[in-house]
Design an enzyme around this catalytic site. Structure first.
Site, PDB file in Angstrom:
ATOM      1  N   CYS A  92      24.302 -16.857  13.319  1.00  0.00           N
ATOM      2  CA  CYS A  92      23.438 -16.002  14.138  1.00  0.00           C
ATOM      3  C   CYS A  92      23.233 -16.622  15.529  1.00  0.00           C
ATOM      4  CB  CYS A  92      22.120 -15.732  13.416  1.00  0.00           C
ATOM      5  SG  CYS A  92      21.218 -14.307  14.085  1.00  0.00           S
ATOM      6  N   HIS A 176      24.142 -13.261   8.149  1.00  0.00           N
ATOM      7  CA  HIS A 176      23.508 -14.324   7.357  1.00  0.00           C
ATOM      8  C   HIS A 176      24.039 -14.337   5.917  1.00  0.00           C
ATOM      9  CE1 HIS A 176      20.427 -15.406  10.365  1.00  0.00           C
ATOM     10  NE2 HIS A 176      20.481 -14.124  10.688  1.00  0.00           N
ATOM     11  N   GLU A 178      23.950 -17.343   4.388  1.00  0.00           N
ATOM     12  CA  GLU A 178      23.299 -18.542   3.848  1.00  0.00           C
ATOM     13  C   GLU A 178      22.040 -18.244   3.056  1.00  0.00           C
ATOM     14  OE1 GLU A 178      20.853 -17.860   7.566  1.00  0.00           O
ATOM     15  OE2 GLU A 178      22.861 -17.395   6.829  1.00  0.00           O
TER      16      GLU A 178
END
Length: 242
Positions: A92, A176, A178
């Site tokens: 990001c 994202h 993660e």
């Protein structure tokens, strides 16, 4: 010589590395997490001892140097790592820091992308070898970046042309992968994140529902990307030990 480690640059407490740590742990790679955004001349580990660099997300702009002078040091670190083929991963804001450090243009997006929406895979690089042509991922950003000159585009979405790219040893992801279920709850406990979510027309309940639906498909893909990055860091660490 100090055992090579991966440096993880975090910008705010809730934008944590999540699943990335699982892959580093699997490779038994030590790591250090720092937050240097507000520090003009940060004290960083010895560059030569780094097996890789991870740059996480955050609410600031990638070039908001007046308020966050440490972002300049991050850009310099990224360029130095890429110059010697040290693995770099950006998520990001981290993706935008890598891109702008390589000369890309940063600008506000047409509208915030927050919540689950599809991206289209452009190139089937080995990081993405398991991916379908389109897949729904978690977005949470306002700014967008152009593709650095000479970079390989990997994914795009309807509103964001550069959702993922490779440049030498660096991988940038605007979205994202993660985020774990636990980390999602931390995001939803953070007032600034909830404010952004509601402003974009979303809700906590809808995001939880979507996460539960999409996460089983995303987890193996995230594991592939992050384990691939960890393997590159491990190889680089071995090269330092020679």
């Amino acid at each position: 010589m100090t055992k090579p480690q991966v440096l993880i640059v975090q910008h705010v407490p809730w934008e944590k590395p999540g699943r990335i740590l699982d892959s580093l742990d699997d490779m038994e790679l030590p790591y250090q997490i720092v937050n240097i955004a507000g520090t003009k001349k940060p004290d960083l580990p010895n560059f030569n001892d780094l097996a890789g660099v991870v740059v996480m997300g955050g609410p600031m702009g990638a070039q908001d140097f007046d308020k966050y002078p440490g972002l300049k040091a991050e850009a310099k670190l990224v360029r130095a790592a890429i110059a010697v083929n040290k693995p770099v991963l950006g998520i990001c804001l981290g993706h935008q820091i890598i891109a702008t450090a390589l000369g890309a243009k940063l600008k506000p997006g047409k509208e915030p992308e927050i919540g689950f929406a599809p991206i289209k895979r452009i190139d089937k690089h080995d990081y993405f070898s398991m991916w379908n042509k389109t897949i729904d991922v978690l977005h949470w950003h306002n700014d967008v970046v152009s593709l650095p000159e000479g970079a390989q585009p990997l994914a795009r979405s309807a509103n964001t042309k550069n959702q993922a790219f490779r440049f030498g040893s660096a991988l940038g992801l605007q979205f994202h992968l993660e985020v774990t279920p636990t980390l999602l709850e931390e995001w939803l406990d953070e007032p600034s994140m909830v404010k952004e979510l509601k402003a974009a027309g979303g809700s906590k309940s809808k995001l939880r529902e979507d996460f539960a639906a999409y996460d089983p498909q995303l987890q193996p893909l995230a594991d592939q990307v992050f384990s691939g990055f960890a393997a590159r860091c491990n190889s680089y660490a071995h090269s330092l030990a020679r």
